[in-house]
Design a protein around this motif. Structure first.
Motif, PDB file in Angstrom:
ATOM      1  N   MET A  17     -15.872   5.926   3.626  1.00  0.00           N
ATOM      2  CA  MET A  17     -14.939   5.909   4.441  1.00  0.00           C
ATOM      3  C   MET A  17     -14.148   4.535   3.959  1.00  0.00           C
TER       4      MET A  17
ATOM      5  N   ASP B  11     -11.804   1.351   4.472  1.00  0.00           N
ATOM      6  CA  ASP B  11     -11.426   0.276   5.455  1.00  0.00           C
ATOM      7  C   ASP B  11     -10.297   0.662   6.324  1.00  0.00           C
ATOM      8  N   GLU B  12     -10.459  -0.051   7.532  1.00  0.00           N
ATOM      9  CA  GLU B  12      -9.154   0.218   8.459  1.00  0.00           C
ATOM     10  C   GLU B  12      -8.007  -0.960   8.298  1.00  0.00           C
ATOM     11  N   PRO B  13      -6.957  -0.709   8.307  1.00  0.00           N
ATOM     12  CA  PRO B  13      -5.929  -1.947   8.313  1.00  0.00           C
ATOM     13  C   PRO B  13      -6.202  -3.012   9.465  1.00  0.00           C
TER      14      PRO B  13
ATOM     15  N   ASP C 226      -6.071   2.493  -0.219  1.00  0.00           N
ATOM     16  CA  ASP C 226      -6.497   3.517   0.721  1.00  0.00           C
ATOM     17  C   ASP C 226      -6.256   3.574   1.991  1.00  0.00           C
ATOM     18  N   ALA C 227      -5.893   2.222   2.481  1.00  0.00           N
ATOM     19  CA  ALA C 227      -5.276   1.577   3.734  1.00  0.00           C
ATOM     20  C   ALA C 227      -3.587   1.767   3.900  1.00  0.00           C
TER      21      ALA C 227
ATOM     22  N   THR D  88      -5.385  -3.035   0.286  1.00  0.00           N
ATOM     23  CA  THR D  88      -6.270  -1.885   0.292  1.00  0.00           C
ATOM     24  C   THR D  88      -5.203  -0.560   0.028  1.00  0.00           C
TER      25      THR D  88
ATOM     26  N   ASP E  16      -4.667  -5.703  12.057  1.00  0.00           N
ATOM     27  CA  ASP E  16      -3.615  -6.161  12.655  1.00  0.00           C
ATOM     28  C   ASP E  16      -3.006  -7.182  12.244  1.00  0.00           C
TER      29      ASP E  16
ATOM     30  N   LYS F 261      -2.153  -1.867   3.102  1.00  0.00           N
ATOM     31  CA  LYS F 261      -2.480  -2.945   4.093  1.00  0.00           C
ATOM     32  C   LYS F 261      -3.527  -3.815   4.029  1.00  0.00           C
TER      33      LYS F 261
ATOM     34  N   THR G 249      -7.117  -5.152   4.697  1.00  0.00           N
ATOM     35  CA  THR G 249      -8.365  -4.814   5.202  1.00  0.00           C
ATOM     36  C   THR G 249      -9.517  -6.035   5.288  1.00  0.00           C
TER      37      THR G 249
END
Length: 102
Positions: free
Chosen positions: A1, A3-5, A75-76, A73, A7, A79, A81
């Motif tokens: 999975m 990483d999520e970006p 994959d994000a 990243t 904020d 952005k 991460t």
């Protein structure tokens, strides 16, 4: 999975804990000036090993003895991460092992 970006506020807050790093658009960036060209290359080699171990690779620009690391990243969506901030901390640790770290 992937990483999520993070904020903008979170990135800015966490960057405050990372000496020498700042925002560069959607990425984070740090520039380091080594004593000489071999010192710059040595640092890049150290960071290359760390990046391979973490499976998270910075963009690296080398200009004589000046090295610039840029992290985001892919994959994000390009952005920042948590993986970028962790790699930035590892790069900082590598810089601190260099002669006359700046």
């Amino acid at each position: 999975m992937a990483d999520e970006p993070l904020d903008k506020e979170t990135v800015d807050r966490l960057l405050g804990k990372l000496d020498g790093w700042d925002r560069a658009g959607d990425a984070i960036r740090r520039t380091y000036q080594a004593e000489d060209f071999p010192g710059a290359i040595h640092l890049v080699n150290v960071v290359a090993v760390l990046a391979e171990q973490a499976r998270h690779h910075p963009d690296i620009d080398i200009r004589w003895r000046t090295v610039t690391f840029t992290l985001s990243t892919h994959d994000a969506g390009g952005k920042v991460t948590i993986s970028d901030l962790e790699m930035a901390a590892q790069i900082n640790a590598a810089i601190m092992t260099q002669p006359a770290a700046r």
